[in-house]
Design a protein around this motif. Sequence first.
Motif, PDB file in Angstrom:
ATOM      1  N   HIS A 145      38.598  19.322 -22.950  1.00  0.00           N
ATOM      2  CA  HIS A 145      38.194  20.570 -22.299  1.00  0.00           C
ATOM      3  C   HIS A 145      39.337  21.586 -22.212  1.00  0.00           C
ATOM      4  O   HIS A 145      39.210  22.605 -21.539  1.00  0.00           O
ATOM      5  CB  HIS A 145      37.642  20.257 -20.902  1.00  0.00           C
ATOM      6  N   ALA A 168      34.056  19.390 -24.914  1.00  0.00           N
ATOM      7  CA  ALA A 168      33.528  19.445 -26.267  1.00  0.00           C
ATOM      8  C   ALA A 168      33.088  18.042 -26.679  1.00  0.00           C
ATOM      9  O   ALA A 168      33.473  17.047 -26.056  1.00  0.00           O
ATOM     10  CB  ALA A 168      34.615  19.950 -27.219  1.00  0.00           C
ATOM     11  N   SER A 189      27.358  25.923 -23.973  1.00  0.00           N
ATOM     12  CA  SER A 189      27.543  26.918 -25.033  1.00  0.00           C
ATOM     13  C   SER A 189      26.265  27.152 -25.823  1.00  0.00           C
ATOM     14  O   SER A 189      25.623  26.207 -26.286  1.00  0.00           O
ATOM     15  CB  SER A 189      28.649  26.462 -25.992  1.00  0.00           C
ATOM     16  N   GLN A 191      26.382  28.562 -28.683  1.00  0.00           N
ATOM     17  CA  GLN A 191      26.820  28.196 -30.032  1.00  0.00           C
ATOM     18  C   GLN A 191      28.291  27.825 -29.983  1.00  0.00           C
ATOM     19  O   GLN A 191      29.013  28.231 -29.073  1.00  0.00           O
ATOM     20  CB  GLN A 191      26.587  29.339 -31.013  1.00  0.00           C
ATOM     21  N   ALA A 192      28.727  27.062 -30.957  1.00  0.00           N
ATOM     22  CA  ALA A 192      30.133  26.683 -31.030  1.00  0.00           C
ATOM     23  C   ALA A 192      30.963  27.913 -31.378  1.00  0.00           C
ATOM     24  O   ALA A 192      30.497  28.814 -32.073  1.00  0.00           O
ATOM     25  CB  ALA A 192      30.323  25.599 -32.079  1.00  0.00           C
ATOM     26  N   PRO A 193      32.204  27.985 -30.896  1.00  0.00           N
ATOM     27  CA  PRO A 193      33.029  29.163 -31.172  1.00  0.00           C
ATOM     28  C   PRO A 193      33.384  29.272 -32.651  1.00  0.00           C
ATOM     29  O   PRO A 193      33.617  28.268 -33.326  1.00  0.00           O
ATOM     30  CB  PRO A 193      34.277  28.920 -30.315  1.00  0.00           C
ATOM     31  N   ASP A 197      39.546  26.433 -30.228  1.00  0.00           N
ATOM     32  CA  ASP A 197      39.068  25.088 -29.919  1.00  0.00           C
ATOM     33  C   ASP A 197      37.745  25.140 -29.167  1.00  0.00           C
ATOM     34  O   ASP A 197      37.537  25.986 -28.297  1.00  0.00           O
ATOM     35  CB  ASP A 197      40.095  24.344 -29.063  1.00  0.00           C
ATOM     36  N   GLN A 198      36.886  24.220 -29.469  1.00  0.00           N
ATOM     37  CA  GLN A 198      35.639  24.068 -28.734  1.00  0.00           C
ATOM     38  C   GLN A 198      35.920  23.294 -27.454  1.00  0.00           C
ATOM     39  O   GLN A 198      36.623  22.279 -27.471  1.00  0.00           O
ATOM     40  CB  GLN A 198      34.602  23.335 -29.583  1.00  0.00           C
ATOM     41  N   HIS A 200      33.177  23.026 -24.911  1.00  0.00           N
ATOM     42  CA  HIS A 200      31.880  22.693 -24.323  1.00  0.00           C
ATOM     43  C   HIS A 200      30.947  22.158 -25.410  1.00  0.00           C
ATOM     44  O   HIS A 200      31.189  22.339 -26.607  1.00  0.00           O
ATOM     45  CB  HIS A 200      31.226  23.926 -23.683  1.00  0.00           C
ATOM     46  N   HIS A 201      29.866  21.532 -24.967  1.00  0.00           N
ATOM     47  CA  HIS A 201      28.777  21.151 -25.851  1.00  0.00           C
ATOM     48  C   HIS A 201      27.807  22.322 -26.029  1.00  0.00           C
ATOM     49  O   HIS A 201      27.542  23.074 -25.088  1.00  0.00           O
ATOM     50  CB  HIS A 201      27.966  19.995 -25.249  1.00  0.00           C
ATOM     51  N   THR A 202      27.242  22.444 -27.213  1.00  0.00           N
ATOM     52  CA  THR A 202      25.999  23.178 -27.388  1.00  0.00           C
ATOM     53  C   THR A 202      24.849  22.215 -27.097  1.00  0.00           C
ATOM     54  O   THR A 202      25.052  20.991 -27.033  1.00  0.00           O
ATOM     55  CB  THR A 202      25.856  23.708 -28.824  1.00  0.00           C
ATOM     56  N   ASP A 205      24.829  19.649 -29.766  1.00  0.00           N
ATOM     57  CA  ASP A 205      25.888  18.662 -29.558  1.00  0.00           C
ATOM     58  C   ASP A 205      25.480  17.636 -28.512  1.00  0.00           C
ATOM     59  O   ASP A 205      25.772  16.435 -28.646  1.00  0.00           O
ATOM     60  CB  ASP A 205      27.172  19.352 -29.080  1.00  0.00           C
TER      61      ASP A 205
END
Length: 267
Positions: A145, A168, A189, A191-193, A197-198, A200-202, A205
């Motif tokens: 995170h 993530a 999220s 959507q993923a960034p 770095d990611q 969080h989860h979408t 995910d």
Amino acid sequence: MSDEVLRLTVLGCATPYPSVDNPCSGYLVSCGDTRIWVDAGSGTLGPLQRHVRLDELDAIWISHLHADHSADLLTAYYAALYADIRLAAPIPLFGPPGIADRLAGFLTNTSTRSPVESAFAITELYDGHQAAVGSLRLTSRAVAHGIPAFAVRVEAAGGSLVYSGDTAPCPSLTQLAQGCDVLLCEAESAQAPAEGDQVHHTPEDTGDTARAARTGRLIVTHVGRFLTPQQAVARASARFDGPVDYAAPGATFTIGQATTAAVRSSS
């Protein structure tokens, strides 16, 4: 004899600030006479008291130190020491490294450090930390995170619950959740960034983590402001074949029985 069913009660799951009818992240995990406040996000101390007083808690567990997961520890401190609560002993508090000084940094108003340890008996988490709290067994794993952050597996004789905290997708969460009855997983999220770095989860995910862990049921929580709960559940369901629910504030889930059930609180 007390009811030894593992239960999850949703106090709130909003991010990054409370809404009118949804506090930030906070949950009550209970089994029989054992009760743990899991994350203490903004606004969760109020609904917690529908179920348990602070002096009746067996422990508090904090995933990370972002305010939407920990801010109500500040008001809980005042309740524990300076109001109508009379603690027999400080409340066991499991949290990330540095949590005591973080609390004291906010609460201290004079040259004398505020006595946070008089309210909370603090144990710092580390990857693989294990603890027994009453009838519950807790295993914490470090997750991704961007700051020190943890997920937790809670096990009782009749069931198992894994809470992702904020993270993530990462191998440690999938490993922790292997074969659990219920995975309570964030889907912050939309959507993923595209860059960076990611953290969080979408919803996709979230479904992928539940499928990879072979969990029995997925409960989607901490849904971001650019998603509706319905969208998050639908998108997670496209990647996970098992039952998918939303952690609606006020809902209580029983875990580990033939069918995990949810009921909405009337309060």
